[in-house]
Design an enzyme around this catalytic site. Structure first.
Site, short mmCIF file in Angstrom:
data_model
loop_
_atom_site.label_atom_id
_atom_site.label_comp_id
_atom_site.label_asym_id
_atom_site.label_seq_id
_atom_site.Cartn_x
_atom_site.Cartn_y
_atom_site.Cartn_z
CG ASP A 18 -2.20 -1.22 0.99
OD1 ASP A 18 -2.40 -1.42 0.04
OD2 ASP A 18 -2.83 -1.05 2.36
NE ARG A 98 -1.41 3.62 13.86
CZ ARG A 98 -0.78 2.32 13.62
NH1 ARG A 98 0.18 1.43 14.51
NH2 ARG A 98 -1.17 0.70 13.19
CG ASP A 127 -4.58 2.36 13.74
OD1 ASP A 127 -4.44 2.68 14.70
OD2 ASP A 127 -4.33 0.96 13.20
CB SER A 178 -5.35 -6.89 9.51
OG SER A 178 -4.63 -5.53 10.01
#
Ligand code: ARG
Length: 419
Positions: A18, A98, A127, A178
């Protein structure tokens, strides 16, 4: 068609498909891309290779920063001081990284004179919320872009776009889960886990042993804290990073640190989540126990309320908020006396604190003991009970006629023989 030049963008770059595709895609939008790869303790491939990959995909520059110490000092330790567990269970490993990532992105953008930052989150997770809210909190003049959310590619289209731009597409089968991992733990989502009735398959776990297969011996660890922060293990001074790493390995090997929960997401739905956080859970448990002998009752009580608030703000992306600053100041002020050593035993999935000591302890054996050496004033209890119970006694004196003792009702149908 060549897009109009928009300036530089700092892209948080993991080296995955990605964010690799995001490089030419952002260029097509008119940006010069600077890739920023951040090390927060994830099981990453070689970071130098990731850097080379970014440059090969067309980035004008690629930086790699080791944020491990900064992540621990500025995010993990405050969270440990707050015993932060979202919904009482999740130690926020993903959520905590984050704001660290956002901070590094904005810092890099300011140094590079970039007009924007970009991340690889999709439009469904939290996120994206955390990164964007945190970036805006730090510098509202820098734009935040989310290519993966915006480009609208199907998986196949993304692969085609990658091939057309000479970006190597992964040859191994995509994992059924994931993952997101760092020093504070590992998050596992998706696939068969989406049905909360399914037991997490063995291959979902990587940091912890199955308790059934864990070592047959108990492992005992002594953790020493100074001002709420662990500084030594088994009497040996260690760096923050080493302590977390040591506990991840030691407790993980004993099968300790697995979490399986359904959590309430900020974006409105419930989600089944599996976590492995051996070091985080061990440290939070040990720290919590040390606070029971070093903090005053009323401080513990108020702190507990603020701990919930702290965990929610972290989960919900409000790390850089005025309330967080105030809550952190309160929590930090309580930690001056959280000094001492906690002994913890790990065995087949359990981690139990079985000893603690502190020079700042307010536990008094001479007050607590039922044996010789007792200094508690037994006679003072008479007056204490008189005044403590006075409101209730007064109430009953005013409402004498009501039948308040339920014994007759509870014993209805029983005969004398039952006594
Ligand atoms: N549910 C967790 C959280 O929101 C884990 C997120 C994991 N992130 C990921 N990209 N897989 O904090």
């Amino acid at each position: 068609m060549v897009a109009e030049k928009k300036g530089k963008v700092v892209l948080a770059y993991s080296g995955g498909l990605d964010t690799s595709v995001a490089i030419p895609w952002l260029q097509d939008q008119g940006y010069d891309v600077i890739a920023l790869t951040m090390h927060v303790g994830q099981q990453a491939d070689n970071l130098e290779e990731i850097k080379a990959k970014a440059l090969a995909a067309g980035a004008i520059k690629a930086h790699v920063v080791d944020l491990r110490e900064a992540f621990i000092d500025a995010f993990i330790w405050p969270s440990l001081k707050a015993n932060a567990l979202y919904q009482g269970v999740y130690p926020l490993n993903s959520a905590l990284s984050r704001p660290m990532i956002a901070q590094a992105m904005i810092w890099c953008a300011e140094r590079e004179g970039a007009v924007a930052v970009a991340h690889g989150c999709t439009g469904k997770g939290q996120d994206q919320v955390r990164i964007e809210v945190c970036c805006n909190a730090l510098n509202p003049d820098i734009k935040v872009l989310a290519p993966v959310r915006d480009w609208g590619f199907t998986r196949e289209e993304e692969m085609e776009y990658a091939e057309a731009h000479n970006i190597p597409v992964p040859t191994t089968r995509k994992s059924p889960y994931s993952f997101d991992d760092n020093l504070w733990g590992r998050s596992i989502e998706c696939g068969v886990l989406e049905d909360p009735w399914n037991e997490p398959p063995k291959d979902a776990y990587a940091l912890t042993a199955d308790p059934k297969d864990a070592l047959d011996e108990e492992v005992t660890v002594e953790i020493t804290f100074e001002k709420g922060i662990p500084v030594a293990v088994n009497g040996k001074k260690m760096k923050s990073f080493e302590i977390v790493d040591f506990l991840n390995k030691t407790a993980g090997k004993a099968g300790y640190g697995r979490i399986d929960m359904v959590e309430d997401r900020l974006v409105g739905f419930k989600s089944r989540e599996v976590y492995e956080c051996p070091g985080a859970l061990a440290l939070i448990e040990a720290h919590k126990k040390l606070e029971t002998i070093t903090l005053a009752k009323e401080v513990l009580k108020t702190k507990k309320e603020l701990e919930v608030k702290f965990a929610e703000m972290t989960y919900e992306g409000y790390w850089f908020s005025p309330l967080m600053e105030a809550v952190n100041a309160f929590i930090a002020s309580t930690q001056q006396v959280v000094n001492g050593t906690v002994r913890m035993k790990f065995y087949k999935g359990n981690g139990i604190v079985n000893g603690m000591k502190s020079d700042d302890s307010i536990y008094r054996e001479d007050l607590a003991t039922y044996s010789t050496g007792d200094t508690f004033d037994h006679g003072a209890s008479v007056g204490f009970i008189k005044i403590w119970g006075m409101p209730i006694k007064t109430w009953r004196q005013a409402h004498k006629n009501e039948n308040v003792n339920p014994m007759d009702h509870l014993l209805a149908g029983k005969t004398d023989a039952d006594f």
